[in-house]
Design a protein around this motif. Sequence first.
Motif, PDB file in Angstrom:
ATOM      1  N   UNK A 268       8.539 -19.662   3.321  1.00  0.00           N
ATOM      2  CA  UNK A 268       8.212 -19.332   4.716  1.00  0.00           C
ATOM      3  C   UNK A 268       8.760 -17.971   5.137  1.00  0.00           C
ATOM      4  N   UNK A 269       9.909 -17.569   4.556  1.00  0.00           N
ATOM      5  CA  UNK A 269      10.505 -16.285   4.912  1.00  0.00           C
ATOM      6  C   UNK A 269       9.581 -15.107   4.592  1.00  0.00           C
ATOM      7  N   UNK A 270       8.695 -15.301   3.619  1.00  0.00           N
ATOM      8  CA  UNK A 270       7.836 -14.177   3.218  1.00  0.00           C
ATOM      9  C   UNK A 270       6.597 -14.036   4.087  1.00  0.00           C
ATOM     10  N   UNK A 271       6.348 -15.009   4.953  1.00  0.00           N
ATOM     11  CA  UNK A 271       5.155 -14.936   5.809  1.00  0.00           C
ATOM     12  C   UNK A 271       5.513 -14.127   7.053  1.00  0.00           C
ATOM     13  N   UNK A 272       5.434 -12.814   6.908  1.00  0.00           N
ATOM     14  CA  UNK A 272       5.898 -11.908   7.959  1.00  0.00           C
ATOM     15  C   UNK A 272       4.736 -11.140   8.564  1.00  0.00           C
ATOM     16  N   UNK A 273       4.248 -11.602   9.717  1.00  0.00           N
ATOM     17  CA  UNK A 273       3.098 -10.944  10.330  1.00  0.00           C
ATOM     18  C   UNK A 273       3.405  -9.523  10.799  1.00  0.00           C
ATOM     19  N   UNK A 274       2.519  -8.598  10.462  1.00  0.00           N
ATOM     20  CA  UNK A 274       2.678  -7.206  10.902  1.00  0.00           C
ATOM     21  C   UNK A 274       1.376  -6.763  11.585  1.00  0.00           C
ATOM     22  N   UNK A 275       0.468  -6.108  10.842  1.00  0.00           N
ATOM     23  CA  UNK A 275      -0.747  -5.570  11.449  1.00  0.00           C
ATOM     24  C   UNK A 275      -1.716  -6.659  11.917  1.00  0.00           C
TER      25      UNK A 275
ATOM     26  N   UNK B  95      -9.589 -13.085  14.189  1.00  0.00           N
ATOM     27  CA  UNK B  95      -8.379 -12.274  14.261  1.00  0.00           C
ATOM     28  C   UNK B  95      -7.813 -12.217  12.840  1.00  0.00           C
ATOM     29  N   UNK B  96      -7.530 -11.024  12.369  1.00  0.00           N
ATOM     30  CA  UNK B  96      -6.952 -10.866  11.032  1.00  0.00           C
ATOM     31  C   UNK B  96      -5.498 -10.413  11.191  1.00  0.00           C
ATOM     32  N   UNK B  97      -4.597 -11.060  10.449  1.00  0.00           N
ATOM     33  CA  UNK B  97      -3.177 -10.731  10.542  1.00  0.00           C
ATOM     34  C   UNK B  97      -2.630 -10.458   9.144  1.00  0.00           C
ATOM     35  N   UNK B  98      -2.058  -9.277   8.946  1.00  0.00           N
ATOM     36  CA  UNK B  98      -1.423  -8.930   7.672  1.00  0.00           C
ATOM     37  C   UNK B  98      -0.061  -9.608   7.605  1.00  0.00           C
ATOM     38  N   UNK B  99       0.208 -10.293   6.489  1.00  0.00           N
ATOM     39  CA  UNK B  99       1.437 -11.095   6.385  1.00  0.00           C
ATOM     40  C   UNK B  99       2.453 -10.515   5.402  1.00  0.00           C
ATOM     41  N   UNK B 100       2.580  -9.200   5.385  1.00  0.00           N
ATOM     42  CA  UNK B 100       3.666  -8.531   4.681  1.00  0.00           C
ATOM     43  C   UNK B 100       3.878  -8.987   3.238  1.00  0.00           C
ATOM     44  N   UNK B 101       5.145  -9.348   2.904  1.00  0.00           N
ATOM     45  CA  UNK B 101       5.481  -9.639   1.506  1.00  0.00           C
ATOM     46  C   UNK B 101       4.860 -10.917   0.949  1.00  0.00           C
TER      47      UNK B 101
END
Lengths: 410, 323
Positions: free
Chosen positions: B225-232, B242-248
């Motif tokens: 869960x820690x890697x699901x980091x929403x950014x763009x 809606x599209x969300x970039x989830x980082x790592x």
Amino acid sequence: MTDMLDAGPLVSWMKRMCLSAVTAVLACGAVFPAAAQTATVAVLRIDYPSLLPLSRLDLLQEDRAFAGARVATDDNRTTGQFLGQTHELVEVATTPENAMADFQALVEDGLRLFVLVGNSEDMLAVADAAPEDAVLFNASSGDTTLRDERCRANLLHIAPSDAMRADAVTQFLVWKRWTEWFLIAGSNPEDVALAEAYRTSARKFGAEIVEERTFEDTGGSRVSDSGHVLVQTQIPVFTQDAEDHDVVVAADASDVFAEYLPYHVWDPAPVAGSAGLRPVTWAPSHESWGATQMQTRFEDSAGRMMDDLDYQTWLAVRVVGEAVTRTGSDDPKVLREYMLGDEFELAAFKGVPVTFRDWNGQLRQPILLSNGRMTVSVSPQEGFLHQVSLLDTLGLDRPETECRAFAGGN
Amino acid sequence: MIKYLLLGGLSVMAAPALANNVFVSNERGNTVTVLDSETWEQIAEFPAGNRPRGITIAPDGSELYVCSSDDDLVRVYDPNTFEELHTLPSGPDPELFVIHPSGNPLYIANEDDNLVTVVDTETHQVLAEVPVGVEPEGMAISPDAGIVINTSETTNMAHFIDTETYEIVHNVLVDQRPRYAEFTSDGSKLYVSAEIGGTVSVIDLTADAPSITKKITFEVPGVQPEWLQPVGIKVTEDASRVFVALGPSNRVAVIDGETDEVLEYLLVGQRVWQLGFTPDEKFLITTNGNSNDVSIIDVEKEEVIKSVQVGQQPWGVVVAPDQ
């Protein structure tokens, strides 16, 4: 904005003047601009007689610990201005002899939120003397027993325990398959305790201590001209004829010898622990996860680089600020409950939120592994799994602790 | 076609009529990579100052703006010749910005100074500096251009700034480390990502005061869960997706714009940071910082169709409007 920023120190000064007399506190209340809440944190720093460090880079800074708390207070104020909340900071540097009296004076002045910088014995004494509604934050001591059988319900730990730091190193060494260790420990009680943390950690993650030696602290001056000449002959001899090992692990809480080990050990092995690859909460070189912004903010404020202790006091004051922001309260009891609850989380430039363990009041946090120049790695390492939080692979886990003072305890 | 004439040497290439230039800022490479949105071939890579991050283009396609974070300024390029035209003052360490729908002014987040700087793109003058929370980052402008949003990463708020008075009119507390804000095209909703909080706040804008109506959370089996980091974040014009970039986590979440429920996760490159649509919204481009590539998503099929190598550590992306 300029007006607001300028008002900060003034309000702070007025507050301090008000705090100087118990009776004045109430009278002064009306002087401040109407604010929904005012959170005042006192940083109590106990300064012990100390020797010069082995490395000049570790010279004690006059504003150590306070500098981090100042930046955090500014951060909290910037946020607070949007919510009508005020944040104040009181700084007290004291001696071991005067610590209790100074603490009591702050309590008398009405303060209830304390960041403590000192050793574990003094911290326990203060915690036991604190009024029932006070919340204290340990920003300096890694003594694992404070998170174990000697825990206190009113003492939350921002500083990681020695066990957490040791586990951070061990996970990396095991990930590297450097599992045969040559452990060198100092002779002082803190060194012995740190060595025990490494032994426990080695057992936990499957490393083997194949050789162990004690480096006696015989006193003497820390620095001498051309001292390296002697070191270059002494350390190889001291480390000669050890069992085959992958890595030297140094447990030197007293800063007596560890810095001398890299390059001087007899066998060509890397050094980790108290020198070489060190487990830290912060390093001036750390840049990931937006940390550069924190570094520049701190450097602008303090005129020097940010170290471990500055980070830990920054974090303690930010924890308070975050709890005030989210709860809309400045009541220490409400704040403590929120901090230990499921809702609390804080971004702290470590890539994952930091949270509290509700069974012993320890802040969960990743640990940086620094060589002093760069962040080499960050623990927990990949592959070390945990059913609750990967961060709980570092330090005392719920089933391991003897702490019973917290609601989340066993 | 005009751009190819201007490019001279490149005019011999048979360029499809509907191709648009895709500009990708490469944070570590100090360059901008230019791709062709028809062939997805690299057209050019040009130097873009030190640590280029935020990237945007004038609504009429006349100027390309790049935040040169380590130069403490915004560099302005000709989107056709890739020549640097001039620079704009930005305040220290500019990271993200948003341009007024008219093309002027530019609203820039200054991470180190707790300020949003407003810069006139014609006179190159600073029009205003708006004090905001600690570590300002995400920027968005409402469709009617009345409100500029700034997110502050340590204060954890979305600040609503009136574009007439430059006063903050609302503050909405969101989760830890808000990175990006995006309006729906009708201005009724605002999405704000919280990288460390792991959520996207859905803020309703139809009442007198903005309020959070939902927090979108993310869950991918087998991913910590820690890697699901929403950014763009990007929202389609019709607000249906809606599209969300989830980082790592190397995923882009596809969200139903009606219900704000996650529909699926698309596997993209490593450490996916920012997103950009082609003007026709047929494709969504994702910047993947740790794999040095961009992933191309077919928006209708909701599929990754291609990945294209770009420069080192791609950060932001913008596509030129139709000309």
